[in-house]
Design an enzyme around this catalytic site. Sequence first.
Site, PDB file in Angstrom:
ATOM      1  N   GLU A  17       0.931   6.318 -12.658  1.00 56.02           N
ATOM      2  CA  GLU A  17       0.704   7.286 -11.636  1.00 56.02           C
ATOM      3  C   GLU A  17       0.154   8.681 -12.287  1.00 56.02           C
ATOM      4  OE1 GLU A  17      -0.074   6.427  -8.199  1.00 56.02           O
ATOM      5  OE2 GLU A  17      -0.231   8.386  -8.476  1.00 56.02           O
ATOM      6  N   LYS A  22       2.235   8.623  11.158  1.00 59.60           N
ATOM      7  CA  LYS A  22       3.484   8.235  12.520  1.00 59.60           C
ATOM      8  C   LYS A  22       4.825   9.435  12.606  1.00 59.60           C
ATOM      9  CE  LYS A  22       0.720   5.260  11.962  1.00 59.60           C
ATOM     10  NZ  LYS A  22      -0.718   5.032  10.984  1.00 59.60           N
ATOM     11  N   GLY A  42     -16.124   8.036  14.540  1.00 61.23           N
ATOM     12  CA  GLY A  42     -15.120   6.768  14.343  1.00 61.23           C
ATOM     13  C   GLY A  42     -14.226   6.801  14.710  1.00 61.23           C
ATOM     14  N   GLY A  43     -14.249   5.218  15.238  1.00 61.84           N
ATOM     15  CA  GLY A  43     -13.104   4.153  16.169  1.00 61.84           C
ATOM     16  C   GLY A  43     -12.323   3.062  15.942  1.00 61.84           C
ATOM     17  N   GLY A  44     -12.168   3.330  14.662  1.00 62.83           N
ATOM     18  CA  GLY A  44     -11.094   2.485  13.862  1.00 62.83           C
ATOM     19  C   GLY A  44     -10.334   3.062  14.472  1.00 62.83           C
ATOM     20  N   ASP A  87      -5.066  -1.648  -1.546  1.00 61.66           N
ATOM     21  CA  ASP A  87      -6.980  -1.139  -1.119  1.00 61.66           C
ATOM     22  C   ASP A  87      -8.576  -1.548  -1.658  1.00 61.66           C
ATOM     23  OD1 ASP A  87      -5.269  -0.341   1.407  1.00 61.66           O
ATOM     24  OD2 ASP A  87      -6.156   1.718   1.191  1.00 61.66           O
ATOM     25  N   HIS A 114      16.590 -11.415  28.301  1.00 56.68           N
ATOM     26  CA  HIS A 114      16.450 -10.714  29.077  1.00 56.68           C
ATOM     27  C   HIS A 114      16.836  -9.609  29.307  1.00 56.68           C
ATOM     28  CE1 HIS A 114      14.470 -10.094  33.163  1.00 56.68           C
ATOM     29  NE2 HIS A 114      15.831  -9.751  34.423  1.00 56.68           N
TER      30      HIS A 114
HETATM   31  P1  FAD Z   1      -2.186   3.741  -2.511  1.00 50.28           P
HETATM   32  O1  FAD Z   1      -1.699   3.465  -2.172  1.00 50.28           O
HETATM   33  O2  FAD Z   1      -3.489   4.752  -2.003  1.00 50.28           O
HETATM   34  O3  FAD Z   1      -1.940   4.101  -4.015  1.00 50.28           O
HETATM   35  C1  FAD Z   1      -2.258   4.412  -4.945  1.00 50.28           C
HETATM   36  C2  FAD Z   1      -2.366   4.910  -6.068  1.00 50.28           C
HETATM   37  O4  FAD Z   1      -3.018   4.907  -7.690  1.00 50.28           O
HETATM   38  C3  FAD Z   1      -2.013   6.120  -5.335  1.00 50.28           C
HETATM   39  O5  FAD Z   1      -0.418   7.135  -5.646  1.00 50.28           O
HETATM   40  C4  FAD Z   1      -3.008   7.145  -6.746  1.00 50.28           C
HETATM   41  O6  FAD Z   1      -1.935   8.028  -7.042  1.00 50.28           O
HETATM   42  C5  FAD Z   1      -3.084   6.128  -7.778  1.00 50.28           C
HETATM   43  N1  FAD Z   1      -3.822   5.980  -8.972  1.00 50.28           N
HETATM   44  C6  FAD Z   1      -5.148   6.069  -8.609  1.00 50.28           C
HETATM   45  N2  FAD Z   1      -5.902   5.838  -9.735  1.00 50.28           N
HETATM   46  C7  FAD Z   1      -5.270   5.718 -10.835  1.00 50.28           C
HETATM   47  C8  FAD Z   1      -5.558   6.405 -11.895  1.00 50.28           C
HETATM   48  N3  FAD Z   1      -6.859   5.776 -13.173  1.00 50.28           N
HETATM   49  N4  FAD Z   1      -4.292   6.154 -12.721  1.00 50.28           N
HETATM   50  C9  FAD Z   1      -3.118   5.965 -12.445  1.00 50.28           C
HETATM   51  N5  FAD Z   1      -3.152   6.503 -10.702  1.00 50.28           N
HETATM   52  C10 FAD Z   1      -3.806   5.680  -9.802  1.00 50.28           C
HETATM   53  N6  FAD Z   1      -1.223   1.523   6.287  1.00 50.28           N
HETATM   54  C11 FAD Z   1       0.388   0.412   7.314  1.00 50.28           C
HETATM   55  O7  FAD Z   1      -0.040  -0.197   6.993  1.00 50.28           O
HETATM   56  N7  FAD Z   1       0.281   1.012   8.631  1.00 50.28           N
HETATM   57  C12 FAD Z   1       0.000   2.030   9.253  1.00 50.28           C
HETATM   58  O8  FAD Z   1       0.503   3.007  10.156  1.00 50.28           O
HETATM   59  C13 FAD Z   1      -1.109   3.457   8.700  1.00 50.28           C
HETATM   60  N8  FAD Z   1      -1.418   4.240   8.399  1.00 50.28           N
HETATM   61  C14 FAD Z   1      -2.397   4.522   7.336  1.00 50.28           C
HETATM   62  C15 FAD Z   1      -3.105   5.953   8.172  1.00 50.28           C
HETATM   63  C16 FAD Z   1      -4.085   6.703   7.298  1.00 50.28           C
HETATM   64  C17 FAD Z   1      -4.151   8.604   8.146  1.00 50.28           C
HETATM   65  C18 FAD Z   1      -4.195   6.676   6.400  1.00 50.28           C
HETATM   66  C19 FAD Z   1      -5.087   7.373   5.541  1.00 50.28           C
HETATM   67  C20 FAD Z   1      -3.607   5.026   5.520  1.00 50.28           C
HETATM   68  C21 FAD Z   1      -3.146   4.242   6.956  1.00 50.28           C
HETATM   69  N9  FAD Z   1      -2.924   2.439   6.558  1.00 50.28           N
HETATM   70  C22 FAD Z   1      -1.463   2.095   6.834  1.00 50.28           C
HETATM   71  C23 FAD Z   1      -3.489   2.357   5.299  1.00 50.28           C
HETATM   72  C24 FAD Z   1      -2.306   2.319   4.044  1.00 50.28           C
HETATM   73  O9  FAD Z   1      -1.781   3.636   3.762  1.00 50.28           O
HETATM   74  C25 FAD Z   1      -2.934   1.547   2.251  1.00 50.28           C
HETATM   75  O10 FAD Z   1      -3.283   0.514   2.916  1.00 50.28           O
HETATM   76  C26 FAD Z   1      -2.350   1.761   1.624  1.00 50.28           C
HETATM   77  O11 FAD Z   1      -1.286   3.143   1.201  1.00 50.28           O
HETATM   78  C27 FAD Z   1      -2.267   1.201   0.449  1.00 50.28           C
HETATM   79  O12 FAD Z   1      -1.726   1.072  -0.370  1.00 50.28           O
HETATM   80  P2  FAD Z   1      -1.980   0.430  -2.071  1.00 50.28           P
HETATM   81  O13 FAD Z   1      -0.848   0.925  -3.228  1.00 50.28           O
HETATM   82  O14 FAD Z   1      -3.184   0.227  -2.261  1.00 50.28           O
HETATM   83  O15 FAD Z   1      -2.781   1.606  -2.476  1.00 50.28           O
END
Ligand code: FAD
Length: 473
Positions: free
Chosen positions: A34, A51, A187-189, A319, A452
């Site tokens: 990380e 949240k 953006g209204g997503g 993601d 209920h």
């Molecule tokens: P991430 O959480 O992005 O983690 C990826 C990690 O990889 C990071 O820590 C990064 O530093 C590390 N990394 C990247 N490249 C390297 C590298 N080369 N070497 C070492 N480390 C690296 N989802 C929900 O389910 N509910 C919600 O309410 C929600 N609210 C959100 C609100 C906002 C504003 C945003 C932006 C997102 C929200 N999401 C929500 C989406 C959610 O945050 C993501 O879907 C989730 O964090 C994805 O997890 P991940 O493990 O794929 O990636």
Amino acid sequence: MTITCDVAVLGGGTGGYIAAIRAAQLGKEVVIIEQDKLGGTCLHRGCIPSKALLRSAELYAQMKDSASFGIEAGELTLVFPKVQERKQGIVDQLHKGVQYLMRKHKIRIIEGKGRVIGPSIFSPKSGAVAVEFADGEMETVVPTNLIIATGSRPRILPGLTPDGIHILTSDEALQLEELPGSILIIGGGVIGVEWASLLSDFGVEVTLVEAADQLLPAEDKDVAHELQKQLQRRGVNILTGVSVEPETYAIKGNRVQISARQGEDKLELSGDKLLISVGRQANVENIGLENTDVGLERGFIRVNEYMQTTEPHIYAIGDCIGGLQLAHAASHEGLTAVNHLAGATSYAYQESQVPRCVYTRPEVASVGITAKEAKDKGLKVNIGKVPFSAIGKALVHGETEGFVKMVADAQTNDILGVQIIGPHATELIGQAALAQLLDATPWEIGQAVFAHPTLAEIIGEAALAVDGQSLNT
Ligand code: FAD
């Protein structure tokens, strides 16, 4: 130095650290690489901090309405630095929790930036990871299996580079020290509507612009219209079918200005700040994929239903693979990948079983497909729709807007999807997701006894309504 292990996880976000825990539980020797903080986007820049802010905004709005519950609270004062302090306290506590879990499961954390390397003296196959530390030192991790979980970052519109002052993404917005008087949200997503809801509850004048003809373009039209109606009622200026023209962006008198098009009409939009929420881009660059045969599709890592990339010993989750970019999707994908690579009982990942939640006021939540999507697939559907106004607990709560819609296949009776807008929708959707997983028919859900008065009664009512047997509508 070279570190060998069974499983290396590149990226310690929600997907990565949950995958690591399951691998450790299955007896694997696990390393997480990380570059920043364990917990990733969800914990530090996403779900949790947003949240926490939404909860303060909701409470503030409810307190302003307390007189309708017979409580005269006097004048309210919003102390935004305290709101931010509370948010950070929650993030810090959960961050410590994740660190504890890593120690508990004896997962080794390597704090550096990882890059996948090709076949080398370290390993005959690609999938080893060269890690660069802040001081420039290097280390190589050689795993049997690699899980790529590098996450995503905000998508930027060319010409609208975030500067943290006038142009923000959600990353900068979460760090605001004071609230702007007005904001223009592009953006209204999911992220755009959540910010519109929270900022308007804090008293910020909000204009929300969406290029599609409805908010939350992937969701049911009725749900999107209800959300639009509720936000507009609270004063949010919502423009759908409108595309901004980034090349017209300018700052005048400390306000941002930008032109937009709605069909043939030209609009001039302005605000104290501009928030861009136009989706998220996978972190797939500079992680060494060019040294592997891992394939990409439309900017995301391509995987099969067990999260294997086109190099079967390398998996990818979260993601960076696209699909539903949600924390619980990322962690579920992580579990699917680890169960598969470890030879444990493994179910193919099914996106249709992942709930989608939007934490606006009122909340929106859904699972499976909408009636329109079902009809587009040529399916005949039966729909049960029940308004929250028919549910006693919703009246007790003082939140009667919204409804539940259950969509069932008219031939097989399978539940195809459930859509909810209304109080605690994000909690209620769990029942629908469970019912769908267990293959329950609406009739079977209708036989369950719902206490209920509870909001959950609406799930039973919607199920009964599919067969025209709702008791309270
Ligand atoms: P991430 O959480 O992005 O983690 C990826 C990690 O990889 C990071 O820590 C990064 O530093 C590390 N990394 C990247 N490249 C390297 C590298 N080369 N070497 C070492 N480390 C690296 N989802 C929900 O389910 N509910 C919600 O309410 C929600 N609210 C959100 C609100 C906002 C504003 C945003 C932006 C997102 C929200 N999401 C929500 C989406 C959610 O945050 C993501 O879907 C989730 O964090 C994805 O997890 P991940 O493990 O794929 O990636």
